[in-house]
Design an enzyme around this catalytic site. Structure first.
Site, PDB file in Angstrom:
ATOM      1  N   LYS A   4       0.857  -1.182   0.000  1.00 30.46           N
ATOM      2  CA  LYS A   4       0.000   0.000   0.000  1.00 30.46           C
ATOM      3  C   LYS A   4       0.895   1.235   0.000  1.00 30.46           C
ATOM      4  O   LYS A   4       1.761   1.394   0.862  1.00 30.46           O
ATOM      5  CB  LYS A   4      -0.913   0.027   1.223  1.00 30.46           C
ATOM      6  CG  LYS A   4      -1.921   1.176   1.155  1.00 30.46           C
ATOM      7  CD  LYS A   4      -2.732   1.289   2.425  1.00 30.46           C
ATOM      8  CE  LYS A   4      -1.978   1.945   3.539  1.00 30.46           C
ATOM      9  NZ  LYS A   4      -1.933   3.416   3.482  1.00 30.46           N
ATOM     10  N   ARG A  46       2.639  -0.458  10.608  1.00 24.40           N
ATOM     11  CA  ARG A  46       3.682  -0.481  11.632  1.00 24.40           C
ATOM     12  C   ARG A  46       3.977  -1.838  12.259  1.00 24.40           C
ATOM     13  O   ARG A  46       5.142  -2.108  12.558  1.00 24.40           O
ATOM     14  CB  ARG A  46       3.360   0.595  12.683  1.00 24.40           C
ATOM     15  CG  ARG A  46       3.572   1.998  12.124  1.00 24.40           C
ATOM     16  CD  ARG A  46       2.904   3.075  12.939  1.00 24.40           C
ATOM     17  NE  ARG A  46       1.449   3.028  12.796  1.00 24.40           N
ATOM     18  CZ  ARG A  46       0.606   3.896  13.347  1.00 24.40           C
ATOM     19  NH1 ARG A  46       1.085   4.886  14.085  1.00 24.40           N
ATOM     20  NH2 ARG A  46      -0.694   3.787  13.155  1.00 24.40           N
ATOM     21  N   ASP A  62      -3.294   4.487  -1.919  1.00 21.39           N
ATOM     22  CA  ASP A  62      -4.172   4.996  -0.849  1.00 21.39           C
ATOM     23  C   ASP A  62      -3.998   6.508  -0.728  1.00 21.39           C
ATOM     24  O   ASP A  62      -3.330   7.004   0.171  1.00 21.39           O
ATOM     25  CB  ASP A  62      -3.771   4.274   0.458  1.00 21.39           C
ATOM     26  CG  ASP A  62      -4.511   4.772   1.683  1.00 21.39           C
ATOM     27  OD1 ASP A  62      -5.623   5.292   1.540  1.00 21.39           O
ATOM     28  OD2 ASP A  62      -3.957   4.610   2.788  1.00 21.39           O
ATOM     29  N   LYS A  67      -6.725   8.618  -0.825  1.00 26.12           N
ATOM     30  CA  LYS A  67      -7.936   9.167  -0.179  1.00 26.12           C
ATOM     31  C   LYS A  67      -8.362  10.487  -0.829  1.00 26.12           C
ATOM     32  O   LYS A  67      -8.452  11.527  -0.186  1.00 26.12           O
ATOM     33  CB  LYS A  67      -7.691   9.386   1.316  1.00 26.12           C
ATOM     34  CG  LYS A  67      -7.358   8.113   2.078  1.00 26.12           C
ATOM     35  CD  LYS A  67      -7.280   8.369   3.563  1.00 26.12           C
ATOM     36  CE  LYS A  67      -6.865   7.142   4.329  1.00 26.12           C
ATOM     37  NZ  LYS A  67      -5.439   6.791   4.149  1.00 26.12           N
ATOM     38  N   THR A  75     -10.079   4.626  10.788  1.00 28.55           N
ATOM     39  CA  THR A  75      -9.977   3.722  11.948  1.00 28.55           C
ATOM     40  C   THR A  75      -9.330   4.414  13.146  1.00 28.55           C
ATOM     41  O   THR A  75      -9.324   3.876  14.245  1.00 28.55           O
ATOM     42  CB  THR A  75      -9.180   2.458  11.573  1.00 28.55           C
ATOM     43  OG1 THR A  75      -8.059   2.853  10.784  1.00 28.55           O
ATOM     44  CG2 THR A  75     -10.015   1.496  10.791  1.00 28.55           C
ATOM     45  N   ASP A  86     -12.425  15.921  -3.160  1.00 20.06           N
ATOM     46  CA  ASP A  86     -12.468  17.279  -3.710  1.00 20.06           C
ATOM     47  C   ASP A  86     -13.772  17.383  -4.501  1.00 20.06           C
ATOM     48  O   ASP A  86     -14.613  16.479  -4.418  1.00 20.06           O
ATOM     49  CB  ASP A  86     -11.225  17.510  -4.604  1.00 20.06           C
ATOM     50  CG  ASP A  86     -10.831  18.977  -4.672  1.00 20.06           C
ATOM     51  OD1 ASP A  86     -11.723  19.826  -4.910  1.00 20.06           O
ATOM     52  OD2 ASP A  86      -9.637  19.293  -4.498  1.00 20.06           O
TER      53      ASP A  86
HETATM   54  O1  C5P Z   1       0.661   1.383  10.764  1.00 16.30           O
HETATM   55  P1  C5P Z   1      -0.785   1.020  10.582  1.00 16.30           P
HETATM   56  O2  C5P Z   1      -1.010  -0.475  10.499  1.00 16.30           O
HETATM   57  O3  C5P Z   1      -1.685   1.699  11.571  1.00 16.30           O
HETATM   58  O4  C5P Z   1      -1.116   1.600   9.126  1.00 16.30           O
HETATM   59  C1  C5P Z   1      -2.401   1.676   8.620  1.00 16.30           C
HETATM   60  C2  C5P Z   1      -2.330   2.278   7.261  1.00 16.30           C
HETATM   61  O5  C5P Z   1      -3.647   2.308   6.737  1.00 16.30           O
HETATM   62  C3  C5P Z   1      -1.804   3.706   7.205  1.00 16.30           C
HETATM   63  O6  C5P Z   1      -1.026   3.803   6.021  1.00 16.30           O
HETATM   64  C4  C5P Z   1      -3.036   4.571   7.084  1.00 16.30           C
HETATM   65  O7  C5P Z   1      -2.809   5.704   6.295  1.00 16.30           O
HETATM   66  C5  C5P Z   1      -4.009   3.624   6.391  1.00 16.30           C
HETATM   67  N1  C5P Z   1      -5.435   3.836   6.642  1.00 16.30           N
HETATM   68  C6  C5P Z   1      -6.001   3.837   7.893  1.00 16.30           C
HETATM   69  N2  C5P Z   1      -7.341   4.075   8.054  1.00 16.30           N
HETATM   70  C7  C5P Z   1      -8.121   4.269   7.000  1.00 16.30           C
HETATM   71  C8  C5P Z   1      -7.564   4.224   5.716  1.00 16.30           C
HETATM   72  C9  C5P Z   1      -6.203   3.996   5.567  1.00 16.30           C
HETATM   73  O8  C5P Z   1      -5.289   3.622   8.873  1.00 16.30           O
HETATM   74  N3  C5P Z   1      -9.431   4.436   7.166  1.00 16.30           N
END
Ligand code: C5P
Length: 238
Positions: free
Chosen positions: A36, A217, A63, A65, A126, A68
């Site tokens: 991603k 992460r 991703d 997002k 989230t 606009d």
């Molecule tokens: O590090 P972590 O597992 O929290 O990463 C989650 C990834 O998913 C990040 O790149 C974040 O930008 C993305 N994301 C998110 N929530 C969303 C959409 C994308 O955490 N609703």
């Protein structure tokens, strides 16, 4: 590689460092189903940076997002179409016309012989919890809001949504088996939630019916990212 594999893990390559991103992509070959690319990496390196990761020939979820006015989002989708990501997303809260414009622009890619990305609507981040909603002027529960936006996304040309694991079961029941549910906020047992609030383990999210698990992460921050990804994958079905 353009098709989605059986491995549902997409590792979020959240770094502005191209060498680190490429080293991760190399080390994760065969251990994840896709990569991603999000705002951090793309804003640092743009389409040239994207191509460096695309060279690893794994499906890519771009991703960005997008959010606009419809005309601008459609233009952005057209500008991104030559990259041929497997998945691309827009904010469902951008509304019906914006999502429809994105879907129409993605379809134009097919006329040019390009692979059309699956389009996803982001429902509710989230990192937001129930307590954040009143401040944003959103009445009702997080689940109500996610359901409302997911229905809107489905009616307006989206192939699926990004949602938290907590909404998977109800979305699956209401939106059917073919609507893609892409789920971030995934935390293996023992991992810190960090800024994510509506989290779930990979196994529980998969059992609930997630199609894709976005994990950043817990893999990127591990001493051995490949092993971390393999450990998670080994506990999943398929
Ligand atoms: O590090 P972590 O597992 O929290 O990463 C989650 C990834 O998913 C990040 O790149 C974040 O930008 C993305 N994301 C998110 N929530 C969303 C959409 C994308 O955490 N609703």
């Amino acid at each position: 590689m353009s098709t989605l594999s059986n491995n549902p893990i997409f590792c979020a390559i959240d770094t502005p460092d191209t060498s680190r991103a490429c080293a991760l992509a190399e080390s994760l070959r065969g251990a994840v189903g896709g990569l991603k690319i999000g705002l951090e990496y793309f804003n640092a390196h743009g389409q040239a940076g994207y191509q460096k990761l695309a060279a690893f020939e794994v499906p890519i979820f771009l991703d960005l997002k997008l959010h606009d006015i419809p005309n601008t989002v459609a233009a952005a989708v057209r500008a991104l179409a030559p990259l041929q990501p497997a998945l691309l997303n827009v904010h469902a809260s951008g509304g019906a016309a914006m999502m429809q414009a994105a879907a129409d622009a993605a379809q134009e890619a097919a006329d040019q012989g390009l692979r059309v990305p699956q389009l996803l609507g982001v429902t509710l981040m989230t990192s937001l919890s129930q307590a954040d909603l009143p401040q944003m002027g959103v009445a009702g529960t997080a689940q109500d809001q996610v359901l409302r936006l997911a229905h809107l996304a489905q009616k307006n040309g989206m192939d699926g949504v990004v949602c938290s694991a907590h909404e998977i079961e109800i979305l699956r029941a209401e939106l059917g088996p073919d609507f893609k549910l892409v789920v971030p906020g995934i935390r293996p047992k023992g991992s810190a939630a960090q800024d994510q609030k509506r989290v779930m383990t990979p196994q529980a999210a998969q059992q609930a019916g997630a199609d894709i698990l976005v994990i950043g992460r817990p893999i990127m921050g591990a001493d051995n990212p490949r092993q971390a990804a393999l450990d998670i994958a080994s506990e999943l079905n398929g």
